[in-house]
Design an enzyme around this catalytic site. Structure first.
Site, PDB file in Angstrom:
ATOM      1  N   ASP A 110       0.837  -1.192   0.000  1.00 58.05           N
ATOM      2  CA  ASP A 110       0.000   0.000   0.000  1.00 58.05           C
ATOM      3  C   ASP A 110       0.875   1.247   0.000  1.00 58.05           C
ATOM      4  OD1 ASP A 110      -2.357   1.830   0.845  1.00 58.05           O
ATOM      5  OD2 ASP A 110      -3.262  -0.167   0.829  1.00 58.05           O
ATOM      6  N   HIS A 143      -3.529   5.945   3.784  1.00 60.77           N
ATOM      7  CA  HIS A 143      -4.305   4.814   3.273  1.00 60.77           C
ATOM      8  C   HIS A 143      -3.816   3.487   3.837  1.00 60.77           C
ATOM      9  CE1 HIS A 143      -5.949   2.068   0.122  1.00 60.77           C
ATOM     10  NE2 HIS A 143      -6.930   2.943   0.100  1.00 60.77           N
ATOM     11  N   ASN A 238     -14.048   0.685  -6.404  1.00 62.24           N
ATOM     12  CA  ASN A 238     -15.117   1.593  -5.977  1.00 62.24           C
ATOM     13  C   ASN A 238     -15.891   2.237  -7.125  1.00 62.24           C
ATOM     14  OD1 ASN A 238     -14.390   1.160  -3.335  1.00 62.24           O
ATOM     15  ND2 ASN A 238     -13.071   2.951  -3.214  1.00 62.24           N
ATOM     16  N   SER A 303     -11.308  -0.691  -0.101  1.00 65.20           N
ATOM     17  CA  SER A 303      -9.977  -0.715   0.513  1.00 65.20           C
ATOM     18  C   SER A 303     -10.014  -1.228   1.939  1.00 65.20           C
ATOM     19  CB  SER A 303      -9.385   0.698   0.545  1.00 65.20           C
ATOM     20  OG  SER A 303      -8.770   1.033  -0.652  1.00 65.20           O
TER      21      SER A 303
END
Length: 434
Positions: A110, A143, A238, A303
């Site tokens: 990530d 994130h 998404n 996520s």
């Protein structure tokens, strides 16, 4: 590879203090009315900003990956006292009596994981690495730190939030989110190979390629990881507000456990990408988690559904260390809360049930199977058909129609009353002049 955009799946990010649920339905209604050409003047707080725009956001010029920083979440801020709904739905004592993730390391590929957050400082394994400058335990975007927290955040005083596998370890591979360099499929592939080489048997990837096309370099890295025995858990994406099916990568590659987002009603979150590749769903709305420099924030997105499942996988790996990756995935899929005999393109085999997954000690197969057909009159109950229900967009349109209809009715009443008053006054003037 150049030209291959990669994006994280955070649909919306906001602080707890900035949330005003009482006015949100009205905001949506007024937005629909405005789109229809009807002007409404009112004083309402602004809607939360998108945390993932798919553009370079705060990532810098020329980035192949972009995550716009939240405009409301404060890094180093306060924790949220209450227990999040995604944990309230689980009998945690029953779950953690069977496993806590001890001895299991989960690789988080990530934007990095900030090890300074008190809930993560004790969760980090050695060997974290960055492919975009800096270190693997640095996170400029927030994130990756959120993702890691959902998996393995340690309990601390003052908050009801902790990870699904609170004794698991996290090893961070920062493939994007650097100040000078942004990541792409090449750096993601490098991170996958490094995670496998380090012995990680569960890998979480909460990103996908923006152009929704397979990439040879990434596909090869994923295939090699699967063949080496690693379970890759990936977010579905998404871009599903339109309800249309579309493949996303790496979630669509064979052997990857693809995770959609579900809401509090165990329905597909309106933004969650649909497709035949979806394997299972997990909570992805109003997800509390850790942020850099300490504190917590809430966010929406697939996520944060993926690490929920990765945490369950870590629990299963601790309890059944000899199970292969496909068997762990199968147990998660077969014990999910289904809406039919088999999977569908919205939530796959269903919404993950952590307690059910840990409570079944039978040895799973390498792939899930549909429930058997029960014939009417054969002595068994015939299950009632289940529909998907309204999407958020459909609810917004329906509410807008109700408001618009009520408004038009009020206009007609007012106009009719005006005509009646005018006629009544005219009759009075006429009688007075006689």
């Amino acid at each position: 590879m150049r030209g291959l955009n990669v994006k994280g799946h955070s649909a919306r990010s906001r602080s707890r203090a900035g949330k005003n649920t009482a006015t949100r339905p009205l905001q949506r209604v007024f937005g629909v009315l405005a789109a229809a050409g009807i002007s409404v003047v009112t004083a309402l707080p602004a809607q939360p900003a998108l945390a993932d725009t798919g553009s370079s956001g705060g990532a810098g010029k020329g980035a192949d990956f972009g995550l716009a920083a939240s405009t409301e979440c404060v890094f180093g801020g306060d924790v949220i006292k209450s227990t999040p709904w995604s944990l309230q739905r689980i009998l945690l004592d029953q779950l953690w009596a069977q496993a806590t993730g001890k001895g299991v390391t989960v690789a988080v590929i990530d934007t990095g994981v900030d090890a300074s957050n008190p809930q993560l400082s004790g969760a980090m394994a050695t060997g974290s690495k960055s492919y975009v400058g800096g270190s693997g335990t640095q996170d400029l975007e927030g994130h990756g730190t959120r993702v890691a927290g959902i998996i393995a955040a340690r309990p601390i005083k003052g908050t009801g939030f902790e990870g699904i596998a609170p004794d698991a370890k996290i090893i961070s591979y920062r493939y994007t989110g650097g100040e000078e360099k942004q990541g792409n499929s090449g750096t993601m592939s490098q991170a996958i190979r490094a995670a496998v080489a380090a012995g990680a048997r569960i890998i979480n990837i909460s990103s996908d390629t923006a152009n929704k096309k397979p990439d040879a370099t990434l596909e090869s890295a994923v295939s090699d990881a699967v063949n080496a025995g690693a379970l890759i858990v990936a977010a579905a994406g998404n871009d599903g507000a339109d309800g249309k099916s579309a493949d996303t990568y790496p979630a669509s590659y064979p052997g990857v456990l693809a995770v959609a987002a579900s809401d509090r009603n165990d329905e597909r979150a309106y933004f969650s990408q649909s497709g035949d590749f979806v394997d299972v769903a997990a909570p992805g709305v109003d997800m509390v988690s850790t942020v850099p420099k300490g504190g917590q924030c809430t966010a929406d997105g697939t996520s944060f559904a993926a690490p929920y499942v990765a945490g369950v996988a870590a629990l299963l790996k601790e309890k059944h260390p000899t199970w292969k990756a496909a068997q762990i995935a199968t147990r998660i899929e077969e014990t999910a809360q289904r809406t039919g005999r088999g999977p569908n393109r919205f939530i796959g085999w269903g919404v993950v049930d952590p307690v059910a997954a840990l409570s079944d000690d039978s040895t799973p197969a390498s792939s899930p199977t549909p429930d058997p057909v029960v014939k009417a009159g054969a002595g068994g109950a015939v299950p009632m058909a289940v529909t998907m229900g309204e999407s958020e967009a459909e609810r917004q349109r329906r509410t807008a129609i109700y408001v618009l209809g009520t408004g038009l009715a009020l206009v007609l009443v007012v106009a009719g009353s005006g005509v009646a008053v005018r006629d009544w006054r005219g009759r009075r003037v006429g009688r007075a002049g006689r």
